[in-house]
Design a protein around this motif. Structure first.
Motif, PDB file in Angstrom:
ATOM      1  N   VAL A   1       0.832  -1.205   0.000  1.00 22.01           N
ATOM      2  CA  VAL A   1       0.000   0.000   0.000  1.00 22.01           C
ATOM      3  C   VAL A   1       0.869   1.258   0.000  1.00 22.01           C
ATOM      4  O   VAL A   1       0.470   2.299  -0.544  1.00 22.01           O
ATOM      5  N   GLU A   2       2.069   1.179   0.563  1.00 22.00           N
ATOM      6  CA  GLU A   2       2.972   2.328   0.508  1.00 22.00           C
ATOM      7  C   GLU A   2       3.425   2.610  -0.920  1.00 22.00           C
ATOM      8  O   GLU A   2       3.714   3.756  -1.268  1.00 22.00           O
ATOM      9  N   ALA A   3       3.468   1.565  -1.760  1.00 24.97           N
ATOM     10  CA  ALA A   3       3.775   1.776  -3.180  1.00 24.97           C
ATOM     11  C   ALA A   3       2.676   2.602  -3.845  1.00 24.97           C
ATOM     12  O   ALA A   3       2.953   3.437  -4.718  1.00 24.97           O
ATOM     13  N   VAL A   4       1.432   2.365  -3.438  1.00 23.04           N
ATOM     14  CA  VAL A   4       0.319   3.186  -3.940  1.00 23.04           C
ATOM     15  C   VAL A   4       0.500   4.625  -3.476  1.00 23.04           C
ATOM     16  O   VAL A   4       0.308   5.573  -4.240  1.00 23.04           O
ATOM     17  N   HIS A   5       0.908   4.806  -2.240  1.00 19.62           N
ATOM     18  CA  HIS A   5       1.124   6.150  -1.714  1.00 19.62           C
ATOM     19  C   HIS A   5       2.273   6.858  -2.426  1.00 19.62           C
ATOM     20  O   HIS A   5       2.231   8.080  -2.616  1.00 19.62           O
ATOM     21  N   ARG A   6       3.282   6.109  -2.826  1.00 19.87           N
ATOM     22  CA  ARG A   6       4.375   6.732  -3.586  1.00 19.87           C
ATOM     23  C   ARG A   6       3.848   7.250  -4.920  1.00 19.87           C
ATOM     24  O   ARG A   6       4.265   8.318  -5.390  1.00 19.87           O
ATOM     25  N   GLN A   7       2.937   6.493  -5.539  1.00 18.86           N
ATOM     26  CA  GLN A   7       2.317   6.934  -6.769  1.00 18.86           C
ATOM     27  C   GLN A   7       1.493   8.205  -6.522  1.00 18.86           C
ATOM     28  O   GLN A   7       1.526   9.153  -7.317  1.00 18.86           O
ATOM     29  N   PHE A   8       0.784   8.239  -5.402  1.00 19.12           N
ATOM     30  CA  PHE A   8       0.002   9.425  -5.057  1.00 19.12           C
ATOM     31  C   PHE A   8       0.914  10.637  -4.871  1.00 19.12           C
ATOM     32  O   PHE A   8       0.589  11.746  -5.300  1.00 19.12           O
ATOM     33  N   ARG A   9       2.049  10.422  -4.215  1.00 26.21           N
ATOM     34  CA  ARG A   9       2.964  11.548  -3.961  1.00 26.21           C
ATOM     35  C   ARG A   9       3.533  12.106  -5.259  1.00 26.21           C
ATOM     36  O   ARG A   9       3.792  13.308  -5.369  1.00 26.21           O
ATOM     37  N   LYS A  10       3.753  11.248  -6.230  1.00 29.57           N
ATOM     38  CA  LYS A  10       4.217  11.738  -7.534  1.00 29.57           C
ATOM     39  C   LYS A  10       3.193  12.676  -8.156  1.00 29.57           C
ATOM     40  O   LYS A  10       3.542  13.655  -8.809  1.00 29.57           O
ATOM     41  N   LEU A  11       1.920  12.353  -7.977  1.00 30.77           N
ATOM     42  CA  LEU A  11       0.854  13.167  -8.551  1.00 30.77           C
ATOM     43  C   LEU A  11       0.719  14.508  -7.836  1.00 30.77           C
ATOM     44  O   LEU A  11       0.361  15.510  -8.456  1.00 30.77           O
ATOM     45  N   THR A  12       0.980  14.507  -6.537  1.00 29.63           N
ATOM     46  CA  THR A  12       0.668  15.680  -5.725  1.00 29.63           C
ATOM     47  C   THR A  12       1.900  16.470  -5.290  1.00 29.63           C
ATOM     48  O   THR A  12       1.760  17.452  -4.558  1.00 29.63           O
ATOM     49  N   LYS A  13       3.100  16.073  -5.728  1.00 36.79           N
ATOM     50  CA  LYS A  13       4.329  16.679  -5.200  1.00 36.79           C
ATOM     51  C   LYS A  13       4.451  18.166  -5.521  1.00 36.79           C
ATOM     52  O   LYS A  13       5.128  18.908  -4.793  1.00 36.79           O
TER      53      LYS A  13
END
Length: 401
Positions: free
Chosen positions: A335-347
């Protein structure tokens, strides 16, 4: 008056000169205009032919239409009775196809800023779109998002990972931190599936209880293993909804939290001893290594040892499984891999104007990420066999034995 036909020779000459086929002042724009108007005239002819009441053509109205090939003035034919409803380019329609909308949403799902989306559309199509237009297009994701959040889920998920990520969202004129709860499941086919996104002002066991209740209301009857971080009260929240679920505390979270209390000069040596605990081959070996860790470091760092002791039941759950199962459950990395994807979108975004502006972006990113989840995780057949043994009978009605 007969309208001039598309000048093919002139178009070829322009192409040799290096002029673009599409975009602003594109070579093909006049041809698309001509074909569209001809098709609409054919629609009107068909409409007049089918009508019993007297009716006839009544000139045309003009409007600017945006297309992937460029913008142009489109002449829309009219009838005297006012009953003609064009289908190719409907009344009030200003885009010839939905390609622009698909392009905007595709760029949005990659985390592209509104300014960069505007520039990209301008360069590609020669069309200026405002922030309001982009927002209106991306808002079309909201009903889809709502339907996704309310969809029925499968009855059983062998493994579920639960974690939260925090964002700044504007409320009453100021930005406040809110937690997005992410639930990632592994279905009986071994494929990852994001079960839901939930928003709350803080991460806490009480709110997790409402999240788990929602999962239950949407059809999830059983979860075999829940992999969670070290949030206090979390196992109790799970037990209240899914009393048979086995809880595995994330080892990585526990290690990070432990190191906060260890002096930097001792961290390397401490980690070498701690590794003997969580990397042990068997549970008895792990418990023996934990005893050794306490004997060596207990007086210096009692709070760390106490934390491992108090959570040992849920920290050590993975030792009962072979390596290929342990790898999947001893950490919430999935699930942290999903969060890393989210952070790329919102950085590039410091905060969000409202909850919907955040959720629609995360949803678009989730759709993009889930494209890679079409195959079962590694060693799934072996893992499923192990789970069928350890959780006797709970998978029988949901897999082909």
């Amino acid at each position: 008056m007969t309208k001039p036909n598309f000048d093919m020779e002139a178009a070829l000459a322009q192409l040799r000169e290096g002029k673009d086929l599409t975009g602003k002042d594109g070579i093909l724009t006049p041809l698309i205009k001509q074909l569209t108007e001809a098709a609409m005239q054919a629609e009107l002819d068909e409409h007049l032919k089918d009508k019993e009441q007297p009716n006839r053509k009544n000139g045309s109205t003009s409007k600017t239409v945006k297309s992937p090939a460029g913008s142009f003035e489109l002449s829309t034919p009219r009838d005297r009775a006012g009953t003609f409803e064009p289908q190719l380019v409907k009344k009030h329609q200003t885009h010839l196809t939905d390609e622009l909308e698909r392009k905007i949403i595709a760029l949005f799902s990659l985390g592209t800023s509104y300014q960069d989306i505007r520039m990209h559309i301008e360069d590609l199509y020669g069309i200026h779109v405002s922030n309001g237009t982009i927002n209106a297009v991306t808002d079309k994701l909201l009903p889809e998002l709502q339907a996704w959040r309310e969809r029925q889920l499968e009855a059983v998920y062998p493994i579920v990972w639960l974690d939260a990520i925090h964002y700044k969202i504007k409320e009453n004129g100021r930005f406040i931190s809110k937690a997005v709860y992410t639930i990632l499941g592994l279905n009986v086919e071994g494929k990852k599936e994001l079960l839901g996104l939930y928003l709350s002002e803080s991460e806490g066991a009480h709110h997790w209880l409402s999240v788990l209740t929602d999962l239950h209301n949407r059809g999830v009857q059983d979860i075999l293993i829940a992999c969670v971080d070290g949030l206090k009260g979390f196992p109790e929240a799970i037990e209240s909804i899914y009393p048979k679920t086995e809880v595995q505390h994330c080892i990585i979270h526990q290690i990070r939290n432990s190191l906060k209390y260890v002096a930097s000069k001792n961290q390397k040596a401490f980690m070498a001893d701690l590794k003997c605990v969580y990397k042990a081959v068997t549970l008895s070996a792990a418990e023996s290594a934990l005893d050794d860790l306490e004997a060596k470091w207990g007086e210096k760092y009692p709070i760390v040892i106490k934390s491992w002791r108090s959570k040992w039941l849920t920290l050590s759950a993975y030792f009962k499984y072979p390596d290929y199962v342990r790898t999947a459950i001893y950490t919430t990395n999935a699930v942290e891999a999903v969060h890393r994807q989210f952070r790329k979108l919102t950085k590039t975004k410091g905060g969000f104007t409202n909850e919907n502006s955040l959720l629609k972006l995360l949803y678009a990113g989730m759709l993009k990420a889930s494209e890679r989840w079409s195959h079962p995780v590694q060693n799934w057949n072996l893992t499923l066999s192990q789970l069928s043994i350890h959780f006797d009978g709970r998978l029988d009605d949901h897999i082909d034995l």
